[in-house]
Scaffold this motif. Sequence first.
Motif, PDB file in Angstrom:
ATOM      1  N   ALA A   1      21.027  19.858   6.860  1.00 39.65           N
ATOM      2  CA  ALA A   1      21.598  19.273   5.640  1.00 39.65           C
ATOM      3  C   ALA A   1      20.785  18.061   5.209  1.00 39.65           C
ATOM      4  N   ARG A   2      20.438  17.204   6.160  1.00 43.34           N
ATOM      5  CA  ARG A   2      19.653  16.016   5.820  1.00 43.34           C
ATOM      6  C   ARG A   2      18.291  16.399   5.257  1.00 43.34           C
ATOM      7  N   SER A   3      17.633  17.373   5.877  1.00 48.85           N
ATOM      8  CA  SER A   3      16.292  17.768   5.434  1.00 48.85           C
ATOM      9  C   SER A   3      16.305  18.468   4.076  1.00 48.85           C
ATOM     10  N   THR A   4      17.461  18.919   3.635  1.00 49.65           N
ATOM     11  CA  THR A   4      17.545  19.598   2.343  1.00 49.65           C
ATOM     12  C   THR A   4      18.116  18.711   1.247  1.00 49.65           C
ATOM     13  N   GLY A   5      18.131  17.408   1.475  1.00 52.74           N
ATOM     14  CA  GLY A   5      18.526  16.475   0.422  1.00 52.74           C
ATOM     15  C   GLY A   5      19.820  15.732   0.644  1.00 52.74           C
ATOM     16  N   TYR A   6      20.643  16.170   1.585  1.00 47.54           N
ATOM     17  CA  TYR A   6      21.918  15.488   1.848  1.00 47.54           C
ATOM     18  C   TYR A   6      21.640  14.322   2.801  1.00 47.54           C
ATOM     19  N   GLU A   7      21.044  13.269   2.250  1.00 48.98           N
ATOM     20  CA  GLU A   7      20.537  12.157   3.052  1.00 48.98           C
ATOM     21  C   GLU A   7      21.543  11.046   3.282  1.00 48.98           C
ATOM     22  N   PHE A   8      22.627  11.039   2.525  1.00 47.35           N
ATOM     23  CA  PHE A   8      23.620   9.976   2.654  1.00 47.35           C
ATOM     24  C   PHE A   8      24.766  10.454   3.531  1.00 47.35           C
ATOM     25  N   PHE A   9      24.943   9.802   4.670  1.00 48.21           N
ATOM     26  CA  PHE A   9      26.052  10.110   5.565  1.00 48.21           C
ATOM     27  C   PHE A   9      27.248   9.306   5.093  1.00 48.21           C
ATOM     28  N   ASP A  10      28.320   9.991   4.705  1.00 50.44           N
ATOM     29  CA  ASP A  10      29.498   9.335   4.147  1.00 50.44           C
ATOM     30  C   ASP A  10      30.517   8.993   5.234  1.00 50.44           C
TER      31      ASP A  10
END
Length: 188
Positions: free
Chosen positions: A48-57
């Motif tokens: 998920a992080r590598s595909t653009g979901y870089e902000f951990f909520d």
Amino acid sequence: MSDLARDPRRAPAVLMERYGPRVQVSESSGEVTADVQAADWIDLLGFARSTGYEFFDWLTAVDDPPDGFQVVAHVFDPVSRERLLLRTRVSRADPRLPSAVGVFRGADWHERETFEMFGVIFEGHPNLVPLLLPEGFEGHPLRKDFVLAARVAKAWPGAKEPGESEHGSPSRRKTLPPGVPADWGRDG
């Protein structure tokens, strides 16, 4: 730019392509949810992080008796402004999961809180110590089987029926609040 960042509506297809039958993907109100086994948890977060979901909520758990706990993380893609909900399950008998701190540093506090409140152990966490409760506190207060002593020590604040006195109605038997065992707090 990744497939997800170019077209976030492709998230279900991209997740299915990567994980196949090891992922359950659903959509509700425009938000995609991905459920994986605990063995794929860290890989899913990294993907998920590598595909653009870089902000951990956020990350937390949900007590789901009798089986165990769902661990849930919410991530955000600041470019596409899309959200992704990631979930896995751990057993009640051995609630262990690898720590996500190596993927998202922001998971540190959330894993500590989840450990303290639910008893989920995040293996490899750099400092998995209590965060919110007083020193010496025993138990995990957000588990559904945790008895809240305050429910017995103080009268239940529910609405009273018309005509009921402070001491209760003589025609009704006194009941304990939800979650309190029948023999708890009774004299004799």
